[in-house]
Each structure stands twice: as C-alpha cells, then as structure tokens.
Design a protein around this motif. Structure first.
Motif, PDB file in Angstrom:
ATOM      1  N   ALA A  56      62.467  27.127  61.710  1.00 50.76           N
ATOM      2  CA  ALA A  56      61.248  27.816  62.144  1.00 50.76           C
ATOM      3  C   ALA A  56      60.077  26.845  62.182  1.00 50.76           C
ATOM      4  O   ALA A  56      59.272  26.855  63.116  1.00 50.76           O
ATOM      5  CB  ALA A  56      60.942  28.991  61.222  1.00 50.76           C
ATOM      6  N   GLY A  57      59.976  25.977  61.189  1.00 49.74           N
ATOM      7  CA  GLY A  57      58.927  24.965  61.161  1.00 49.74           C
ATOM      8  C   GLY A  57      59.061  23.980  62.310  1.00 49.74           C
ATOM      9  O   GLY A  57      58.062  23.570  62.906  1.00 49.74           O
ATOM     10  N   VAL A  58      60.294  23.610  62.639  1.00 47.91           N
ATOM     11  CA  VAL A  58      60.532  22.708  63.765  1.00 47.91           C
ATOM     12  C   VAL A  58      60.060  23.355  65.060  1.00 47.91           C
ATOM     13  O   VAL A  58      59.382  22.722  65.885  1.00 47.91           O
ATOM     14  CB  VAL A  58      62.023  22.311  63.857  1.00 47.91           C
ATOM     15  N   ALA A  59      60.390  24.621  65.261  1.00 53.40           N
ATOM     16  CA  ALA A  59      59.992  25.317  66.491  1.00 53.40           C
ATOM     17  C   ALA A  59      58.469  25.366  66.624  1.00 53.40           C
ATOM     18  O   ALA A  59      57.920  25.124  67.707  1.00 53.40           O
ATOM     19  CB  ALA A  59      60.574  26.734  66.512  1.00 53.40           C
ATOM     20  N   PRO A 118      55.486  15.717  61.432  1.00 50.73           N
ATOM     21  CA  PRO A 118      56.403  15.873  60.291  1.00 50.73           C
ATOM     22  C   PRO A 118      57.222  17.168  60.342  1.00 50.73           C
ATOM     23  O   PRO A 118      58.316  17.230  59.783  1.00 50.73           O
ATOM     24  CB  PRO A 118      55.481  15.886  59.067  1.00 50.73           C
ATOM     25  N   LEU A 119      56.714  18.179  61.022  1.00 48.57           N
ATOM     26  CA  LEU A 119      57.455  19.437  61.115  1.00 48.57           C
ATOM     27  C   LEU A 119      58.698  19.306  61.987  1.00 48.57           C
ATOM     28  O   LEU A 119      59.661  20.039  61.793  1.00 48.57           O
ATOM     29  CB  LEU A 119      56.556  20.546  61.671  1.00 48.57           C
ATOM     30  N   VAL A 120      58.684  18.394  62.951  1.00 46.09           N
ATOM     31  CA  VAL A 120      59.827  18.261  63.856  1.00 46.09           C
ATOM     32  C   VAL A 120      60.838  17.226  63.378  1.00 46.09           C
ATOM     33  O   VAL A 120      61.914  17.101  63.958  1.00 46.09           O
ATOM     34  CB  VAL A 120      59.394  17.955  65.313  1.00 46.09           C
ATOM     35  N   VAL A 121      60.507  16.485  62.322  1.00 41.62           N
ATOM     36  CA  VAL A 121      61.446  15.524  61.750  1.00 41.62           C
ATOM     37  C   VAL A 121      62.468  16.299  60.934  1.00 41.62           C
ATOM     38  O   VAL A 121      62.097  17.097  60.070  1.00 41.62           O
ATOM     39  CB  VAL A 121      60.706  14.496  60.867  1.00 41.62           C
ATOM     40  N   PRO A 122      63.758  16.092  61.219  1.00 43.46           N
ATOM     41  CA  PRO A 122      64.774  16.845  60.469  1.00 43.46           C
ATOM     42  C   PRO A 122      64.669  16.574  58.971  1.00 43.46           C
ATOM     43  O   PRO A 122      64.466  15.427  58.556  1.00 43.46           O
ATOM     44  CB  PRO A 122      66.104  16.314  61.014  1.00 43.46           C
ATOM     45  N   PRO A 123      64.785  17.615  58.168  1.00 47.47           N
ATOM     46  CA  PRO A 123      64.714  17.411  56.715  1.00 47.47           C
ATOM     47  C   PRO A 123      65.944  16.657  56.225  1.00 47.47           C
ATOM     48  O   PRO A 123      67.020  16.743  56.821  1.00 47.47           O
ATOM     49  CB  PRO A 123      64.671  18.829  56.149  1.00 47.47           C
ATOM     50  N   ARG A 124      65.755  15.918  55.156  1.00 48.95           N
ATOM     51  CA  ARG A 124      66.903  15.250  54.542  1.00 48.95           C
ATOM     52  C   ARG A 124      67.818  16.306  53.963  1.00 48.95           C
ATOM     53  O   ARG A 124      67.366  17.336  53.469  1.00 48.95           O
ATOM     54  CB  ARG A 124      66.444  14.315  53.432  1.00 48.95           C
ATOM     55  N   SER A 125      69.108  16.064  54.010  1.00 53.72           N
ATOM     56  CA  SER A 125      70.037  17.050  53.448  1.00 53.72           C
ATOM     57  C   SER A 125      69.912  17.054  51.936  1.00 53.72           C
ATOM     58  O   SER A 125      69.547  16.062  51.321  1.00 53.72           O
ATOM     59  CB  SER A 125      71.474  16.736  53.862  1.00 53.72           C
TER      60      SER A 125
END
Length: 145
Positions: A72-75, A119-126
């Motif tokens: 949702a943050g990425v979108a 930073p919102l579109v950067v994939p989070p670290r697993s």
C-alpha cells in the motif's frame, strides 16, 4: 513518510479546494511570492481540481498508513512520484521572472514530495535479512517504514 506527505497534501488540498481565490493569490505564503498567480489568470475549476487531486493522494496515504502494508505504501509512493516529478519539471522550466527567494524555494518545496516518496517505493528488506534467528511457520506481511 506517509504522514508527512499526508500533511503536505492536506494543507495544499484543503486550501486549493475550499479557498481557490486565496490559494491563487497567496500560495505558498510564508513570505514567498504568489507562485500560482505568477503562472497565469485565476481558474477556479483548475484550482478546485488540483485541491481534489491532493486530497485523493491524502486519502490513499491515510489508508496505506493505517494498514501499515508495504504494498500500500509503494502504491501511494508511486502515485506521489507520478504527480510530483512532472510538477517539479514544469516549474523548474518556468523559474524566469521569479524573485530569487521564490526561484530557490519553489524547486526545493516541490522536490520535497519526491524525496519523501522515493523511500516508499524501495522494496523493504525481508525479515530474514534483518533477523535470521527468528523463524515463523507463516510468512509475515511486510509493513511500511
């Protein structure tokens, strides 16, 4: 990041939607010139549409922030970038004739939403990369930063 973007969007959106004449004549305030008025004649329809656009971004941002899901943050981050990059590009190409303070402040202010959205579109670290010692039987959903 989402809450800061929501605050910026709410301020601009409410002002443009509810008080378009005042928005046109005095945005951004704070001692700067009238950035909107410098770009052409008053257009109530356009200003109210811009206000509604900002509030639409805020609505999506609130949902994303409350859900705390990375997707949702990425979108919402992508939506802010799709809006903010061409917005900054337009204004950066039309700085001539502005007072020096405005010619400096305008691109900085417009770049702020880009800096906050990236930073919102950067994939989070697993989670496995962050804490390899914690094991769960069900995968956890990533939360936004």
């Amino acid at each position: 990041m989402l809450w800061i973007l929501n605050a910026i969007g709410a301020l601009v959106g409410v002002w443009a939607l509810l008080l378009p004449h005042e928005f046109h004549a005095s945005f951004p305030g704070l001692g700067f010139g009238a950035w909107v008025a410098a770009d052409g004649p008053f257009n109530e329809h356009l200003l109210r549409d811009v206000g509604a656009l900002y509030l639409a971004l805020v609505g999506a941002g609130i949902v994303a922030a409350l859900n705390r899901r990375a997707d949702a943050g990425v979108a919402v981050g992508v939506a802010w970038l799709v809006f903010s990059v061409p917005h900054l590009a337009y204004h950066a190409a039309h700085l001539q004739g502005l007072p020096p303070l405005d010619a400096i402040g305008q691109p900085i202010a417009l770049a702020a939403t880009i800096v906050l959205a990236v930073p919102l579109v950067v994939p989070p670290r697993s989670r496995s990369n962050r804490t390899a010692s914690i094991r769960t039987t069900q995968p956890e959903q990533e939360t936004i930063r």
